[in-house]
Scaffold this motif. Structure first.
Motif, PDB file in Angstrom:
ATOM      1  N   SER A 110       4.742   6.510   1.882  1.00 39.41           N
ATOM      2  CA  SER A 110       5.736   5.824   2.896  1.00 39.41           C
ATOM      3  C   SER A 110       6.008   4.429   2.265  1.00 39.41           C
ATOM      4  CB  SER A 110       4.948   5.559   4.258  1.00 39.41           C
ATOM      5  OG  SER A 110       3.764   4.612   4.020  1.00 39.41           O
ATOM      6  N   VAL A 111       5.288   3.731   1.558  1.00 40.75           N
ATOM      7  CA  VAL A 111       5.486   2.261   0.927  1.00 40.75           C
ATOM      8  C   VAL A 111       6.446   2.661  -0.268  1.00 40.75           C
ATOM      9  CG1 VAL A 111       4.400   0.414  -0.202  1.00 40.75           C
ATOM     10  CG2 VAL A 111       3.207   1.737   1.411  1.00 40.75           C
ATOM     11  N   ILE A 112       6.399   3.574  -1.045  1.00 42.71           N
ATOM     12  CA  ILE A 112       7.183   3.774  -2.272  1.00 42.71           C
ATOM     13  C   ILE A 112       8.707   4.240  -1.704  1.00 42.71           C
ATOM     14  CG2 ILE A 112       7.403   5.461  -4.222  1.00 42.71           C
ATOM     15  CD1 ILE A 112       5.170   3.472  -4.549  1.00 42.71           C
ATOM     16  N   ALA A 113       8.583   5.126  -0.644  1.00 46.34           N
ATOM     17  CA  ALA A 113       9.965   5.884  -0.361  1.00 46.34           C
ATOM     18  C   ALA A 113      11.006   4.829  -0.172  1.00 46.34           C
ATOM     19  CB  ALA A 113       9.450   6.555   0.924  1.00 46.34           C
ATOM     20  N   PRO A 114      10.795   3.621   0.605  1.00 46.10           N
ATOM     21  CA  PRO A 114      12.237   2.913   0.873  1.00 46.10           C
ATOM     22  C   PRO A 114      12.646   2.433  -0.608  1.00 46.10           C
ATOM     23  CG  PRO A 114      10.292   1.945   2.169  1.00 46.10           C
ATOM     24  CD  PRO A 114       9.669   3.129   1.374  1.00 46.10           C
ATOM     25  N   GLY A 115      12.179   2.278  -1.766  1.00 47.35           N
ATOM     26  CA  GLY A 115      12.777   2.192  -2.692  1.00 47.35           C
ATOM     27  C   GLY A 115      13.876   3.318  -3.319  1.00 47.35           C
ATOM     28  N   SER A 116      13.841   4.589  -2.679  1.00 50.14           N
ATOM     29  CA  SER A 116      14.452   5.507  -3.009  1.00 50.14           C
ATOM     30  C   SER A 116      15.693   5.848  -1.897  1.00 50.14           C
ATOM     31  CB  SER A 116      13.746   6.744  -3.138  1.00 50.14           C
ATOM     32  OG  SER A 116      12.784   6.695  -4.190  1.00 50.14           O
ATOM     33  N   ILE A 117      15.038   5.753  -0.676  1.00 53.39           N
ATOM     34  CA  ILE A 117      15.653   6.153   0.828  1.00 53.39           C
ATOM     35  C   ILE A 117      16.144   5.002   1.377  1.00 53.39           C
ATOM     36  CG2 ILE A 117      14.487   8.322   0.919  1.00 53.39           C
ATOM     37  CD1 ILE A 117      13.045   7.331   3.118  1.00 53.39           C
ATOM     38  N   GLY A 118      15.990   3.828   1.095  1.00 55.26           N
ATOM     39  CA  GLY A 118      16.312   2.543   1.752  1.00 55.26           C
ATOM     40  C   GLY A 118      15.455   2.421   3.195  1.00 55.26           C
ATOM     41  N   GLY A 119      16.181   1.946   4.119  1.00 55.35           N
ATOM     42  CA  GLY A 119      15.492   1.718   5.254  1.00 55.35           C
ATOM     43  C   GLY A 119      15.919   2.562   6.504  1.00 55.35           C
ATOM     44  N   ASN A 120      16.101   1.860   7.342  1.00 50.29           N
ATOM     45  CA  ASN A 120      16.317   2.506   8.912  1.00 50.29           C
ATOM     46  C   ASN A 120      17.713   3.403   8.916  1.00 50.29           C
ATOM     47  OD1 ASN A 120      14.050   1.799  10.686  1.00 50.29           O
ATOM     48  ND2 ASN A 120      14.951  -0.015  10.705  1.00 50.29           N
ATOM     49  N   GLN A 141       9.278  12.733  -6.308  1.00 52.05           N
ATOM     50  CA  GLN A 141       9.383  12.475  -8.061  1.00 52.05           C
ATOM     51  C   GLN A 141       8.849  11.365  -8.217  1.00 52.05           C
ATOM     52  OE1 GLN A 141      10.638  14.637 -10.296  1.00 52.05           O
ATOM     53  NE2 GLN A 141       9.914  13.272 -12.136  1.00 52.05           N
ATOM     54  N   ARG A 142       8.865  10.262  -7.779  1.00 54.15           N
ATOM     55  CA  ARG A 142       8.283   8.942  -8.073  1.00 54.15           C
ATOM     56  C   ARG A 142       6.743   9.050  -7.852  1.00 54.15           C
ATOM     57  NH1 ARG A 142      12.677   4.253  -6.254  1.00 54.15           N
ATOM     58  NH2 ARG A 142      14.110   4.559  -7.993  1.00 54.15           N
ATOM     59  N   MET A 143       6.431   9.764  -6.642  1.00 54.85           N
ATOM     60  CA  MET A 143       5.032   9.828  -6.354  1.00 54.85           C
ATOM     61  C   MET A 143       4.598  10.363  -7.552  1.00 54.85           C
ATOM     62  SD  MET A 143       3.850   8.480  -3.534  1.00 54.85           S
ATOM     63  CE  MET A 143       2.369   9.437  -3.229  1.00 54.85           C
ATOM     64  N   GLU A 177      -9.244 -12.739  -4.521  1.00 59.65           N
ATOM     65  CA  GLU A 177      -7.934 -13.518  -4.141  1.00 59.65           C
ATOM     66  C   GLU A 177      -6.947 -12.280  -3.641  1.00 59.65           C
ATOM     67  OE1 GLU A 177      -6.514 -16.582  -6.860  1.00 59.65           O
ATOM     68  OE2 GLU A 177      -8.788 -16.789  -7.488  1.00 59.65           O
ATOM     69  N   LEU A 178      -6.825 -12.005  -2.339  1.00 57.84           N
ATOM     70  CA  LEU A 178      -5.994 -10.776  -2.124  1.00 57.84           C
ATOM     71  C   LEU A 178      -4.560 -11.237  -1.558  1.00 57.84           C
ATOM     72  CD1 LEU A 178      -6.913  -7.848  -1.537  1.00 57.84           C
ATOM     73  CD2 LEU A 178      -7.403  -8.629   0.756  1.00 57.84           C
ATOM     74  N   ASP A 179      -3.668 -10.501  -1.980  1.00 64.21           N
ATOM     75  CA  ASP A 179      -2.401 -10.483  -1.383  1.00 64.21           C
ATOM     76  C   ASP A 179      -1.801  -9.119  -1.039  1.00 64.21           C
ATOM     77  OD1 ASP A 179      -0.130 -11.537  -0.328  1.00 64.21           O
ATOM     78  OD2 ASP A 179       0.250 -12.732  -1.776  1.00 64.21           O
ATOM     79  N   PHE A 180      -0.640  -9.056  -0.467  1.00 68.51           N
ATOM     80  CA  PHE A 180      -0.042  -7.798  -0.471  1.00 68.51           C
ATOM     81  C   PHE A 180       1.743  -7.619  -0.630  1.00 68.51           C
ATOM     82  CE2 PHE A 180       0.690  -9.398   3.730  1.00 68.51           C
ATOM     83  CZ  PHE A 180       1.890  -8.888   4.047  1.00 68.51           C
ATOM     84  N   ILE A 181       1.928  -6.499  -0.798  1.00 68.81           N
ATOM     85  CA  ILE A 181       3.666  -6.529  -1.332  1.00 68.81           C
ATOM     86  C   ILE A 181       3.854  -5.367  -0.104  1.00 68.81           C
ATOM     87  CG2 ILE A 181       5.341  -5.649  -2.629  1.00 68.81           C
ATOM     88  CD1 ILE A 181       2.790  -5.780  -4.975  1.00 68.81           C
ATOM     89  N   PRO A 182       4.962  -5.421   0.534  1.00 69.94           N
ATOM     90  CA  PRO A 182       5.635  -4.633   1.412  1.00 69.94           C
ATOM     91  C   PRO A 182       6.197  -3.435   0.914  1.00 69.94           C
ATOM     92  CG  PRO A 182       7.068  -6.442   1.653  1.00 69.94           C
ATOM     93  CD  PRO A 182       5.820  -6.810   0.766  1.00 69.94           C
ATOM     94  N   GLY A 183       7.059  -2.580   1.463  1.00 76.65           N
ATOM     95  CA  GLY A 183       7.531  -1.573   0.941  1.00 76.65           C
ATOM     96  C   GLY A 183       8.467  -1.950  -0.211  1.00 76.65           C
ATOM     97  N   LEU A 184       8.893  -1.069  -0.998  1.00 81.82           N
ATOM     98  CA  LEU A 184       9.880  -1.405  -2.104  1.00 81.82           C
ATOM     99  C   LEU A 184      11.207  -1.535  -1.724  1.00 81.82           C
ATOM    100  CD1 LEU A 184       8.281   1.053  -4.994  1.00 81.82           C
ATOM    101  CD2 LEU A 184       7.788  -1.360  -4.714  1.00 81.82           C
ATOM    102  N   ALA A 185      11.760  -2.476  -2.454  1.00 82.07           N
ATOM    103  CA  ALA A 185      13.138  -2.533  -2.231  1.00 82.07           C
ATOM    104  C   ALA A 185      14.027  -1.552  -3.272  1.00 82.07           C
ATOM    105  CB  ALA A 185      13.624  -3.982  -2.572  1.00 82.07           C
ATOM    106  N   LYS A 186      15.372  -1.450  -2.806  1.00 83.12           N
ATOM    107  CA  LYS A 186      15.977  -0.371  -3.540  1.00 83.12           C
ATOM    108  C   LYS A 186      16.702  -1.382  -4.945  1.00 83.12           C
ATOM    109  CE  LYS A 186      18.530   3.251  -1.709  1.00 83.12           C
ATOM    110  NZ  LYS A 186      19.514   3.711  -0.980  1.00 83.12           N
ATOM    111  N   GLU A 187      16.780  -2.447  -4.533  1.00 82.17           N
ATOM    112  CA  GLU A 187      17.349  -3.417  -6.044  1.00 82.17           C
ATOM    113  C   GLU A 187      16.524  -4.862  -5.757  1.00 82.17           C
ATOM    114  OE1 GLU A 187      19.694  -3.814  -2.649  1.00 82.17           O
ATOM    115  OE2 GLU A 187      20.082  -1.796  -4.159  1.00 82.17           O
ATOM    116  N   LYS A 188      16.467  -5.556  -6.857  1.00 76.99           N
ATOM    117  CA  LYS A 188      15.793  -6.732  -6.903  1.00 76.99           C
ATOM    118  C   LYS A 188      16.682  -7.815  -5.687  1.00 76.99           C
ATOM    119  CE  LYS A 188      13.430 -10.006  -9.434  1.00 76.99           C
ATOM    120  NZ  LYS A 188      11.938  -9.968  -9.126  1.00 76.99           N
ATOM    121  N   GLY A 189      15.571  -8.280  -5.030  1.00 79.31           N
ATOM    122  CA  GLY A 189      16.109  -9.344  -3.953  1.00 79.31           C
ATOM    123  C   GLY A 189      16.669  -8.564  -2.700  1.00 79.31           C
TER     124      GLY A 189
END
Lengths: 432, 300
Positions: A211-221, A244-246, A295-307
């Motif tokens: 679910s976190v990897i997918a937005p980089g492929s399928i985008g959002g809503n 495939q990315r998984m 020292e903990l931090d997090f990243i949300p779902g992946l974006a399709k392109e930088k920014g």
């Protein structure tokens, strides 16, 4: 004569042995409510039993519920958590056997709806505080009749946790896109650090990671809405790419990760042997407890392109509902009003570092604050749980089991997509 | 004398009530439930054999059934080899004139004192791919290439669990065989010795035939055990019979159908239908086995 006896005995033996073997696993009968001995002049003492699947929250609830008991001296609340993987079975058995529970923690969406539709719960639309809760959150505990049967407790997000110190020591930036994630993984692997502490033994962990990897492929809503309208499905190129990315991530998971428990994967991460760990936001509490200095931090779902848009993947984790057969409906309502109050939401968020579903709660923990802010900016539902949690077995279960099959070379990427679609085809009706 | 009879009946009653309520009634209710459609937790309409038809003809139920059944068969065959044969040999050794018999008896029976869940947990630790004792030991004696994720690979997971199960049940099998072997009168062996029979002849002509009742009981119990195998798999691999159903048997499949996963997806109708199929399979196979063994006894 002896032969007749032998045959008769054999027959009885067959019946007995078969009887022993075919009875379904019996559930432990729930304990009845015991009356406390102390007698109060005005009100009968009452004990409310509250079920939950969060054994790890027991101490926090003891503190929070003590506040409630102070206000209502005749009520004692017994918080009874069960092992998460056995919880549904216990609830089913308790309800069908006629109950020994007053307040139930409800699994979100499909399961809550099915318990409500079976008539085991009291509607809560008129409960004080419910009307303030966002409609989307209330959807997690709505019956087919549109009524609300549960007060949502918390919002979960699927995130990529990362070890800030490890990243800084190796000159790495938190990745925003798929390509950056791969680059970071390569760099960590070259240093002999496990890039992603992933466990694959319990398949549900795999669909959370997806679910976190997918937005980089399928985008959002937009894509999710297309799926719900039936204009796109699991065999769509973008979705297949996410599977495939998984598969491409497998070399960056620990060796033999399909045999590794989640507990072991967590340990790899909080002892600094792994750079990243993907799971629900509820693990924040685990890590802060087990290694407070990390020292903990997090990243949300992946974006399709930088920014680009990096959405938080969210879902309602659970709700609390009142069991219809409760002997103390008035007291149960009082407790529910407390659970729907901002006071409870704030305490819950503070004690357990979680996102409360109650509006107006400001998280104390900076990381939880960051989650709230990012969610307000951009948010997608956890597709598999929120929209594809139906069927026997559920489409979500089929998907994650197939992913596990892919990792042990039993299925190809396309077969995972096919199996998932075949499962959805059996029940899914597009929203026109 | 008649009042004594009535007293016996009266004393049997409580046990009978418990047995009927907890064993007989659930079987009939499973039969009953399997003929209905279910909507979550609610019984729907009467649909006859629909659940059974779906179980055997619809995907993925069909695949899961046959795969699970195949794993049960493997479970039975491998258990006969790894538990029964080993137990019989051990029982023979213990009845022969070796020293420390009592000690061996105790040691072999010890695992049975643990609960299945504890055994499952212990072996999950021993077989852990990262810090498990087994792989550590293999590396220590220079057999690194033998170390593998025993429970995480579809090629080894099922056999690993069967062997753990055999180790766990070994003591009981040895005890039953011991009882059978010790019941054989020693005069028969003495007579055979006088006739000049060799050790092997005595084993195949005297020991095995006369220990047949014990072998029969153990084979039937093993068969039933293999077809209702659940606890150990559930404890070690969860209800999914993972990885990717490679340790899935009919009972774990039944559990998933009847109770679903964490996200739901249960179907009481299909689950009950599978329970009924399991019941009929085990009871009829047990009857056939009993008949077969009984006939062998009469022939002798």
């Amino acid at each position: 004569m002896r032969r007749v006896g032998v045959i008769l005995f054999s027959f009885l033996l067959v019946f007995f042995l078969a009887a022993c073997s075919a009875s379904p696993p019996a559930a432990k009968p729930a304990e009845g409510t015991s009356q406390p001995a102390a007698q109060e002049p005005q009100k009968e003492p009452v004990e409310l039993v509250m079920y939950s699947w969060r054994t790890e929250d027991k101490d926090a609830y003891a503190k929070i519920l003590a506040e409630f008991e102070k206000k209502h001296e005749h009520i004692k609340v017994k918080f009874k958590p069960f092992k998460s993987t056995e919880y549904n079975t216990i609830v089913t058995n308790t309800l069908t056997a006629g109950s020994g529970v007053d307040i139930l923690q409800l699994r979100p969406y499909t399961i809550a709806a099915s318990i409500a539709d079976a008539g085991y719960l009291l509607p809560l639309d008129d409960l004080k505080g419910v009307s303030d809760i966002p409609k989307d959150y209330l959807d997690a505990a709505r019956g087919s009749d549109g009524k609300v049967y549960g007060v949502p407790l918390s919002i979960n997000s699927a995130v990529i946790f990362y070890n800030k110190k490890l990243f800084a020591d190796n000159g790495l930036q938190p990745p925003q896109t798929w390509d950056e994630l791969i680059a970071v993984c390569e760099a960590l692997k070259a240093k002999g650090i496990t890039p992603i502490a992933q466990s694959g033994k319990a398949a549900y962990l795999l669909s959370i990671t997806h679910s976190v990897i997918a937005p980089g492929s399928i985008g959002g809503n937009d894509y999710i809405e297309k799926m719900l309208r039936g204009e796109s499905n699991f065999k769509d190129a973008a979705f297949v790419e996410s599977i495939q990315r998984m598969q491409e991530l497998a070399p960056f998971f620990p060796q033999d990760f399909v045999a590794i428990d989640d507990k072991d994967a967590q340990a790899l991460f909080y002892t600094g042997k792994a750079g990243m760990y993907i799971n629900g936001s509820y693990r924040l509490e685990t890590f802060e407890k087990l290694n407070p200095d990390m020292e903990l931090d997090f990243i949300p779902g992946l974006a399709k392109e930088k920014g680009g848009d990096a959405p938080m993947v969210n879902w309602v984790d659970g709700s609390y509902g009142i069991v219809k057969s409760t002997k103390h409906p008035e007291e149960a309502k009082l407790l529910m009003e407390f659970l729907a109050s901002q006071e409870f939401g704030q305490r819950f968020s503070d004690e357990l570092n979680r996102l409360s579903a109650i509006p107006g709660v400001t998280p104390k923990n900076p990381l939880v604050q960051k989650m709230t802010q990012l969610s307000e900016k951009s948010m997608v539902p956890y597709l598999m749980l929120v929209h594809f949690g139906e069927g026997t077995p559920t489409t979500k279960t089929t998907f994650e089991d197939s992913l596990q099959g892919m990792y042990i070379d039993k299925l190809t990427v396309e077969q995972v997509a096919d199996a998932t679609q075949a499962s959805a085809d059996k029940w899914f009706q597009p929203v026109k | 004398m008649n009042w004594k009879k009535h007293l016996v009946h009266a004393l049997l009653l409580p046990a009978l009530v418990v047995y009927v309520w907890f064993q007989v009634y659930p079987i009939f209710s499973a039969f009953w439930n399997s003929f209905y459609s279910w909507n979550g937790l609610q019984r729907g309409t009467f649909i006859g054999l629909e659940n059974f038809i779906r179980l055997f003809t619809e995907s993925p139920f069909q695949e899961m059934f046959y795969r699970g059944f195949g794993h049960n068969v493997i479970f039975f065959i491998v258990t006969v080899i790894s538990k029964l044969m080993v137990a019989f040999i051990l029982a023979l050794l213990i009845t022969s004139k070796i020293r420390g018999k009592e000690f061996f008896k105790t040691v072999i029976f010890l695992p049975k004192l643990l609960s299945v869940i504890v055994v499952g947990f212990l072996f999950s630790l021993i077989l852990n791919p990262t810090y498990g004792a087994l792989n550590t030991f293999l590396s220590f004696i220079g057999l690194e290439e033998w170390a593998r994720p025993w429970l995480g690979s579809p090629d080894t997971a099922l056999y690993t669990i069967i062997l753990v199960n055999s180790w766990y049940g070994l003591g009981f099998a040895v005890l039953i065989f011991l009882a059978g072997l010790q019941a054989i009168p020693s005069e028969i062996y003495d007579a055979a010795k006088v006739d000049g029979a060799s050790g092997l002849t005595m084993l195949f002509r005297i020991t095995l035939p006369l220990a047949m009742p014990a072998v029969m009981v153990m084979t039937i119990l093993t068969f039933i055990g293999a077809f209702e195998a659940f606890e150990l798999i559930f404890a070690m691999q969860g209800s999914q019979g993972g990885p990717y159903y490679s340790t899935d048997v009919l009972a774990t499949y039944f559990y998933r159908l009847a109770f679903g996963s964490v996200d739901g997806g249960e179907s009481i109708g299909l689950g009950s239908a599978l329970a009924v199929v399991l019941f009929l399979m085990i009871s009829s196979a047990t009857a056939i086995l009993l008949f077969f063994f009984k006939r062998k006894e009469y022939e002798q």
